[in-house]
Design an enzyme around this catalytic site. Structure first.
Site, mmCIF file in Angstrom:
data_model
loop_
_atom_site.group_PDB
_atom_site.id
_atom_site.type_symbol
_atom_site.label_atom_id
_atom_site.label_comp_id
_atom_site.label_asym_id
_atom_site.label_seq_id
_atom_site.Cartn_x
_atom_site.Cartn_y
_atom_site.Cartn_z
ATOM 1 N N HIS A 1 47.420 40.433 38.762
ATOM 2 C CA HIS A 1 46.090 39.815 38.774
ATOM 3 C C HIS A 1 45.399 40.001 37.423
ATOM 4 C CE1 HIS A 1 45.428 39.049 43.225
ATOM 5 N NE2 HIS A 1 46.611 39.641 43.178
ATOM 6 N N ASP B 1 38.168 37.241 40.590
ATOM 7 C CA ASP B 1 39.457 37.209 41.264
ATOM 8 C C ASP B 1 39.247 36.672 42.677
ATOM 9 O OD1 ASP B 1 42.392 38.595 41.147
ATOM 10 O OD2 ASP B 1 41.577 38.733 43.170
#
Length: 478
Positions: A16, A116
């Protein structure tokens, strides 16, 4: 006056963090100096994660790019969680006040905040500050489409998905068997499922969603999202397919190539199947014995990255004890054809090597994109997260992979005969399945590379994103 800044808030997992940073750097380059980057760094929950994040940041700070890192105060991580999806979602939510304070304290105009996809709780902070909020989606458009569809599916399917009759409708995809849904979706009573429904609902509040995919790989899925077919006719936020976002810069120059690469140098072209299962994929001795037997019986050359179980309290795999995990005599019998590597391996360098002709993979999206970038066809062996859906997408929708039967009821168990069959189907020269997967992988390699070149679909999407973000510049009230 300082360039308006785009504030990134990544989660700490390498798949990520690095993906969002790389996408941010591309945005920076595409804006031609009109934007800067500010990265808000959450203190990761474990010491190992914190040291890995610190190493990534040191490398980025040395790059000389217009990126500022702001470390947020530590928060007490949740203790009473059921799974990783719940943990990450709640951990991010606990940072709301710190994120608000950090953005409010910035001295330059704020163009946008990029969260995110586990961070949708922070839309509230963005709204309070009147700052445009975007989501960075590290997975593929198929998974995003499912999450957008999930709030409605939750109402339409009154039983557990595993008990429903028929297929799951995800617009843009072929009908999806319930057995191919992501792990967190398979138990509606689980908080992980509740969080997925929550995020799916809140994505609709984003000013835009940046997806690490390529338009040409998922054309019909992206079209279905844009047309509102995943959201009951309500227009979904703008999508920006900017992938493949991969860190492809060469590693620091070593004295000599990695041992795995040196071994590959001695193998014929496209003769080796790579087996590698991500940072948290590992096997028990029972499963490793089945893999060993399947590989040996397949007769094909192999490079197997085998990892041991994680240490207590962590998710990261450990170096494998080959004596404990492999059948007696296996290494000796296969030494002319195979290499078992018990520690981390340079996956991108291996996939780039001409000797590699196939990839047995957990099917994490970053690994999938790397394989497609180098034109390597796959056999997906999904283990966790959204990987069962990725496996279905790769085989049934994209066609760049050969299917393998994985027993979800037995912790994704694969027996030796099934692995042998799948490896032969992938690697045998006279296999129709393998030929089709190779052709598709070659097509997708060309599509991925063309997409990021000037005038390509991802290059253009990044240009649109840069333009849209610059239009939305706001000043924070301090």
């Amino acid at each position: 006056m300082a360039a308006p800044t785009v504030v990134l808030l990544p989660v700490w997992a390498a798949g990520h963090l690095m993906s969002m940073l790389d996408a941010g750097k591309r945005l920076l380059a595409r804006s031609g100096g009109a934007l800067s980057l500010t990265v808000l760094v959450m203190q990761a929950p474990t010491e190992k994660d914190r040291s890995e994040v610190a190493a990534h940041i040191r490398r980025e700070e040395a790059s000389g790019l217009d990126i500022r890192f702001h470390h947020l105060p530590a928060v007490e991580p949740p203790r009473d969680y059921v799974g990783i999806e719940e943990f990450v979602s709640r951990f991010v939510e606990l940072h709301a006040d710190h994120v608000k304070a950090a953005i409010s304290a910035l001295t330059c105009p704020v163009a946008a905040v990029v969260l995110d996809f586990f961070g949708t709780t922070l839309f509230d902070v963005c709204r309070e500050l009147s700052v445009p909020a975007y989501v960075y989606f590290t997975a593929d458009a198929a998974f995003y489409a499912l999450l957008l569809r999930l709030p409605a599916l939750h109402e339409e399917v009154t039983v557990e998905f595993g008990e429903m009759e028929g297929m799951v409708d995800v617009p843009g995809l072929p009908p999806v068997p319930p057995s191919c849904l992501p792990v967190p979706v398979m138990d509606k009573k689980n908080p992980n499922y509740t969080w997925f429904v929550y995020h799916g609902r809140r994505f609709m509040e984003a000013d835009g969603v940046i997806i690490n995919t390529v338009t040409e790989l998922e054309q019909s899925v992206l079209a279905a999202i844009v047309a509102g077919r995943c959201t009951r006719g309500i227009p979904a936020p703008a999508v920006y397919p900017v992938g493949p976002v991969l860190s492809l810069s060469p590693s620091p120059r070593a004295e000599q190539p990695h041992e795995c690469v040196r071994w590959l140098d001695a193998q014929p072209p496209a003769s080796v199947v790579l087996l590698c299962f991500g940072s948290v994929g590992f096997f028990t001795a029972t499963q490793a014995h089945q893999v060993a037997r399947g590989l040996e019986r397949s007769g094909h050359r192999f490079l197997w990255v085998l990892r041991g179980p994680p240490a207590a309290g962590t998710l990261q795999t450990t170096d494998a004890n080959l004596g404990e995990l492999l059948p007696e005599g296996f290494l000796e019998r296969t030494k002319e054809k195979g290499l078992v590597w018990p520690t981390k391996a340079p996956q991108k360098e291996i996939l780039a090597h001409a000797a590699v002709g196939g990839f047995v993979t957990h099917g994490g999206w970053n690994s999938t994109l790397e394989s497609l970038w180098f034109g390597v066809p796959m056999v997906p062996w999904p283990l966790y997260a959204e990987q069962h859906l990725n496996a279905f997408t790769l085989v049934e929708y994209m066609g760049a992979a050969v299917a393998m039967e994985v027993d979800r009821k037995r912790n994704n168990f694969v027996d030796a005969s099934e692995l042998e069959r799948a490896v032969k189907a992938l690697m045998d020269g006279d296999s129709d399945e393998g030929r089709k997967a190779r052709e598709k992988a070659t097509e997708m390699k060309a599509a991925c590379r063309k997409a990021v070149e000037e005038g390509g679909s991802s290059y253009s999407a990044l240009g649109r994103l840069s333009e849209d973000i610059r239009k939305g510049v706001v000043r924070t009230s301090r």
